[in-house]
Design a protein around this motif. Structure first.
Motif: not given
Length: 236
Positions: A208-234
């Motif tokens: 039952a907590i897999y869906v919200p838990g997976s969403y939290i982890l997935y969005t966390h990884m996407m946020a990390q990716r955006r941060k790293i990619m933004k840094g590379k662009s600069k």
């Protein structure tokens, strides 16, 4: 963009860096063994309708390798790495639940159980889900630990191909891993219910907590990716 412009090779390291290099190096080797052996075995096992043999061949080694990741929670809690202790604990706990709380007590689900929870020799729902975990976990960890080995032992300048793998492959591997974990946990409900001690309700709660838990982890990884990619662009 030159991905290794002004790269500074690692010349010396503190005890912390030495420890992290050793830990990441050992983990990379262990996950490489698990993953490459699974890749070699899977075609032969599948061709003989014996994909369930993956459990017999690799599970003990997989369980030990995954259990080693408990150290990563300690690393985060002690400040050895910049990762969040909560996020790290969530990631590690879900896999440990699978290897110790599902596959260890109920090995039959990856040998004779189909995707609908019916016990019937020769079906492949459980074994296929286990293969999915092997590939998703293994490839993810080979990339991740390889990334850290490079960073700790070679240079802070990460090659563009390794950076791309580190922050893009999760788009494919994470859904495969999560769906495989959910299938295995679902298949374990029937044998857990037979235990008549309420363990099946624990598995249902985890599902039952897999869906919200997976969403939290997935969005966390996407946020990390955006941060790293933004840094590379600069930097480019």
């Amino acid at each position: 963009m030159e991905n290794q412009v002004k790269a500074k090779p690692k010349q010396s390291s503190s005890s912390k860096s030495t420890y992290l290099l050793a830990y990441n190096g050992i983990s990379f080797i262990l996950w490489s063994i698990v993953t490459l052996r699974a890749i070699v075995l899977m075609p032969a096992l599948a061709s003989h309708d014996k994909l369930y043999g993956l459990h017999e061949a690799l599970f003990t080694f997989l369980r030990a390798t995954q259990t080693l990741a408990l150290l990563e929670v300690a690393h985060a809690a002690l400040g050895l790495v910049r990762a969040s202790p909560v996020t790290t604990a969530m990631q590690v706990a879900s896999r440990l639940m699978l290897v110790w709380g599902v596959l260890t007590p109920f090995p039959e689900i990856v040998m004779t159980t189909n995707a609908f929870g019916r016990h019937q020799a020769g079906t492949t729902g459980g074994p296929v889900a286990l293969a999915g975990c092997h590939l998703a976990w293994g490839i993810t960890e080979m990339i991740r630990y390889g990334f850290f080995v490079w960073k700790e032992g070679i240079s802070d300048a990460i090659p563009s191909w390794l950076m791309w793998l580190r922050y893009n492959m999760f788009f494919v591997l994470y859904p495969i891993g999560i769906s495989s974990e959910c299938v295995l946990m679902y298949l374990a409900l029937e044998p857990a219910q037979d235990m008549k001690n309420g363990y099946d309700w624990l598995l249902k709660a985890v599902l039952a907590i897999y869906v919200p838990g997976s969403y939290i982890l997935y969005t966390h990884m996407m946020a990390q990716r955006r941060k790293i990619m933004k840094g590379k662009s600069k930097a480019s």
